[in-house]
Design an enzyme around this catalytic site. Structure first.
Site, PDB file in Angstrom:
ATOM      1  CG  ASP A   1      -1.768  -1.272   1.278  1.00 49.66           C
ATOM      2  OD1 ASP A   1      -2.339  -1.663   0.250  1.00 49.66           O
ATOM      3  OD2 ASP A   1      -1.809  -1.893   2.360  1.00 49.66           O
ATOM      4  CD  GLU A   2       4.775  -0.460  -0.070  1.00 48.76           C
ATOM      5  OE1 GLU A   2       4.000  -0.819  -0.979  1.00 48.76           O
ATOM      6  OE2 GLU A   2       5.383  -1.246   0.672  1.00 48.76           O
TER       7      GLU A   2
ATOM      8  CD  GLN B   1       0.261  -9.229  -2.708  1.00 50.97           C
ATOM      9  OE1 GLN B   1       0.967  -9.806  -3.518  1.00 50.97           O
ATOM     10  NE2 GLN B   1      -1.025  -9.072  -2.904  1.00 50.97           N
TER      11      GLN B   1
ATOM     12  N   GLY C   1       5.772  11.907  -4.164  1.00 50.81           N
ATOM     13  CA  GLY C   1       4.341  12.165  -4.319  1.00 50.81           C
ATOM     14  C   GLY C   1       3.926  13.307  -3.406  1.00 50.81           C
TER      15      GLY C   1
ATOM     16  CB  ALA D   1      -2.884  -6.624  -5.299  1.00 49.29           C
ATOM     17  N   GLY D   2      -4.699  -4.294  -4.063  1.00 50.68           N
ATOM     18  CA  GLY D   2      -5.638  -3.228  -4.414  1.00 50.68           C
ATOM     19  C   GLY D   2      -4.838  -1.987  -4.704  1.00 50.68           C
ATOM     20  CG  HIS D   3      -2.312  -1.744  -7.331  1.00 51.15           C
ATOM     21  ND1 HIS D   3      -1.289  -1.704  -6.420  1.00 51.15           N
ATOM     22  CD2 HIS D   3      -2.227  -2.950  -7.912  1.00 51.15           C
ATOM     23  CE1 HIS D   3      -0.606  -2.838  -6.463  1.00 51.15           C
ATOM     24  NE2 HIS D   3      -1.169  -3.617  -7.360  1.00 51.15           N
ATOM     25  CB  THR D   4      -6.130   3.784  -4.948  1.00 52.92           C
ATOM     26  OG1 THR D   4      -6.751   2.812  -4.114  1.00 52.92           O
ATOM     27  CG2 THR D   4      -7.076   4.961  -5.153  1.00 52.92           C
TER      28      THR D   4
ATOM     29  CB  THR E   1      -8.798  -5.964  -1.320  1.00 53.23           C
ATOM     30  OG1 THR E   1      -7.928  -5.564  -2.364  1.00 53.23           O
ATOM     31  CG2 THR E   1      -9.474  -7.263  -1.719  1.00 53.23           C
ATOM     32  CB  THR E   2     -10.106  -6.110   3.410  1.00 48.20           C
ATOM     33  OG1 THR E   2      -9.073  -5.181   3.783  1.00 48.20           O
ATOM     34  CG2 THR E   2      -9.481  -7.335   2.763  1.00 48.20           C
ATOM     35  N   GLY E   3     -11.279  -3.025   3.073  1.00 50.10           N
ATOM     36  CA  GLY E   3     -11.780  -1.915   3.891  1.00 50.10           C
ATOM     37  C   GLY E   3     -11.192  -1.921   5.303  1.00 50.10           C
TER      38      GLY E   3
HETATM   39  P1  GDP Z   1      -0.459   0.202  -3.785  1.00 53.29           P
HETATM   40  O1  GDP Z   1      -1.159  -1.068  -3.424  1.00 53.29           O
HETATM   41  O2  GDP Z   1       0.987   0.191  -3.454  1.00 53.29           O
HETATM   42  O3  GDP Z   1      -0.732   0.615  -5.187  1.00 53.29           O
HETATM   43  O4  GDP Z   1      -1.080   1.321  -2.855  1.00 53.29           O
HETATM   44  P2  GDP Z   1      -2.623   1.648  -2.620  1.00 53.29           P
HETATM   45  O5  GDP Z   1      -3.229   2.124  -3.874  1.00 53.29           O
HETATM   46  O6  GDP Z   1      -3.256   0.512  -1.899  1.00 53.29           O
HETATM   47  O7  GDP Z   1      -2.521   2.790  -1.529  1.00 53.29           O
HETATM   48  C1  GDP Z   1      -1.855   3.968  -1.762  1.00 53.29           C
HETATM   49  C2  GDP Z   1      -2.838   5.110  -1.558  1.00 53.29           C
HETATM   50  O8  GDP Z   1      -2.096   6.307  -1.431  1.00 53.29           O
HETATM   51  C3  GDP Z   1      -3.789   5.315  -2.703  1.00 53.29           C
HETATM   52  O9  GDP Z   1      -5.019   5.766  -2.218  1.00 53.29           O
HETATM   53  C4  GDP Z   1      -3.100   6.416  -3.512  1.00 53.29           C
HETATM   54  O10 GDP Z   1      -4.031   7.204  -4.259  1.00 53.29           O
HETATM   55  C5  GDP Z   1      -2.500   7.228  -2.419  1.00 53.29           C
HETATM   56  N1  GDP Z   1      -1.282   7.970  -2.771  1.00 53.29           N
HETATM   57  C6  GDP Z   1      -0.253   7.571  -3.548  1.00 53.29           C
HETATM   58  N2  GDP Z   1       0.712   8.516  -3.542  1.00 53.29           N
HETATM   59  C7  GDP Z   1       0.284   9.516  -2.746  1.00 53.29           C
HETATM   60  C8  GDP Z   1       0.856  10.749  -2.310  1.00 53.29           C
HETATM   61  O11 GDP Z   1       1.970  11.104  -2.636  1.00 53.29           O
HETATM   62  N3  GDP Z   1       0.077  11.511  -1.460  1.00 53.29           N
HETATM   63  C9  GDP Z   1      -1.158  11.120  -1.039  1.00 53.29           C
HETATM   64  N4  GDP Z   1      -1.826  11.909  -0.217  1.00 53.29           N
HETATM   65  N5  GDP Z   1      -1.716   9.959  -1.428  1.00 53.29           N
HETATM   66  C10 GDP Z   1      -1.002   9.168  -2.264  1.00 53.29           C
END
Ligand code: GDP
Length: 426
Positions: free
Chosen positions: A13-14, A223, A410, A39-42, A298-300
């Protein structure tokens, strides 16, 4: 053109999804290499938030082919649901290619996941309950079913019935529970197989073609390093290679990977069980969790929160051979008067700077902190020079501690809230 592998530096979740989305415009292929729908990517673009589970995070670019690689375990029914959700948001998923070698997550894997967690009681691993570990177990035991099997419905039906028979013997004898039925799951799986048929193919051939044309390939890791099956905090890990070794799961030969990009958050988080030396259990953790929206995609589930752990981070940089770092979410800490970095552990009265292999030792480690002055506003900044001196110094100190350059920072969720200190892939 390079092959860039994107891996998480701590426990996931980085912000790997954000980096993949950011770079994907320049890529021919984005290949998801490992894990499953756990995995869950936002990705946030134009004020809209998109969540990816099995579909790679490069899907927002119509010119980029997104691959579910051979190392992924894929739940065909859940994948069709994810495609439906993306279609409802107007996202074109025609360019999705599913490796015919990818193993399948089947309904009995999900059942087994729950049964295993129940049986472990207090020692449960805190899995997402998506059947990932049982699917990988069957893969290594050489009794798994693969995407290629879906292309032959009769053959698949036979294999599935045999597999259910075998699992039912296990359910009865070992777990003492009632058995799973073949139908209606088989019907749903065959329907999903037909839906996915146009997407299933030889992704290794697509990788070879892109390599021969010297087109940019991104490898997307699910992960993160400390959840790696070989290098993570065993047994509180995921079931696949989540560090740079994941190139094999993408079908990319290791010597073709030209850059390993490690993603770290400016603080740490972890979901599930397992040791977490810098964990905070106070109102500050709640504050950071809310400000950083630290809840599982994925899970909340609320994520556990802690200060940046540079001991674990350095270990991850070394294991991955990380060439570059993307540091996300310093903006989430920009209201803090003081920001801490863990630079060493105290273990049984000794100060150590290596990352212990035994979780029992890691559980006894307490963090040794360095304190840095607060950053001041960061949100939305686009140039490194615009960051305050304390924020710049913090970034430089992390580079020193981690032993790799922080090439990108970021400054918010949105795609454009990104500082690119050097052009990472033209
Ligand atoms: P992933 O699984 O490594 O892709 O990470 P996730 O998507 O699960 O979680 C990362 C969260 O941090 C997401 O909601 C992103 O939109 C958010 N995010 C990523 N980079 C930044 C940042 O630099 N600042 C902020 N505030 N949010 C970020």
């Amino acid at each position: 053109m390079p092959v860039i592998a994107v891996v998480g530096g701590h426990w996931g979740d980085e912000g790997k999804g954000k980096l993949v989305d950011f770079l994907a415009e320049r890529a021919k292929l984005v290949v998801r290499a490992n894990g499953g729908r756990n995995a869950g990517h936002t990705v946030v673009v134009g004020g809209s938030e998109f969540h990816f589970h099995l579909v790679p995070s490069g899907m927002l670019y119509p010119g980029t082919t997104c691959v579910i690689g051979p190392g992924v375990v894929m739940d065909p029914i859940k994948l069709t649901e994810e495609l439906d959700e993306l279609a409802a948001r107007g996202i074109d998923t025609q360019n999705l290619l599913i490796s015919d070698r990818a193993h399948l997550v089947l309904p009995y894997h999900i059942e087994l996941d729950h049964l295993n967690e129940q049986a472990r009681g207090k020692a449960r691993h805190g899995t997402t309950g998506n059947g990932i570990a049982p699917a990988y177990t069957d893969k290594w035991a050489r009794i798994g079913l693969r995407a290629v099997d879906l292309l032959d419905p009769d053959g698949f039906s036979q294999k599935y019935q045999d597999a259910v028979g075998q699992k039912n013997r296990l359910f009865r004898a070992f777990y003492g529970v009632s058995t799973v039925a073949v139908q209606p799951d088989l019907e749903h799986l065959l329907a999903a197989g037909e839906r996915l048929r146009p997407h299933i193919g030889d992704s290794n051939a697509a990788v070879q073609e892109a390599l021969s044309r010297e087109e940019l390939i991104l490898i997307e890791g699910g992960q993160a390093t400390l959840l790696d099956v070989d290098h993570g905090t065993y047994p509180y890990i995921s079931s696949s290679s989540t560090s740079a070794g994941l190139c094999l799961g993408a079908g990319v030969p290791p010597n073709k990977v030209s850059q390993v990009f490690c993603v770290f958050k400016a603080f740490c988080s972890r979901v599930g069980s397992g040791p977490f030396p810098t964990e905070l259990n106070d109102s500050l953790a709640d504050h950071i969790r809310e400000r950083g929206k630290e809840y599982g995609v994925t899970t909340g589930r609320p994520r556990r929160i802690g200060w940046f752990d540079a001991v674990a981070g350095r270990y991850a940089v070394e294991v991955n051979g990380a060439d570059r770092i993307f540091l996300t979410k310093p903006d989430v800490l920009d209201d803090q008067p003081v920001v801490k970095i863990c630079t060493a552990y105290e273990l049984d009265g000794r100060r150590i700077t290596h990352f212990p292999s035994a979780v029992e030792e890691l559980e006894r480690c307490t963090p040794v902190y360095e304190e840095w002055p607060g950053f001041g506003p960061i949100a939305g900044m686009r140039r490194f020079a615009d960051l305050s001196t304390p924020a710049q110094n913090y970034v430089r100190r992390l580079e020193e501690l981690l032993g790799a350059p922080i090439s990108m920072v970021g400054t918010g969720q949105a795609r454009e809230d990104t500082i690119e200190r050097e052009l990472v892939a033209a």
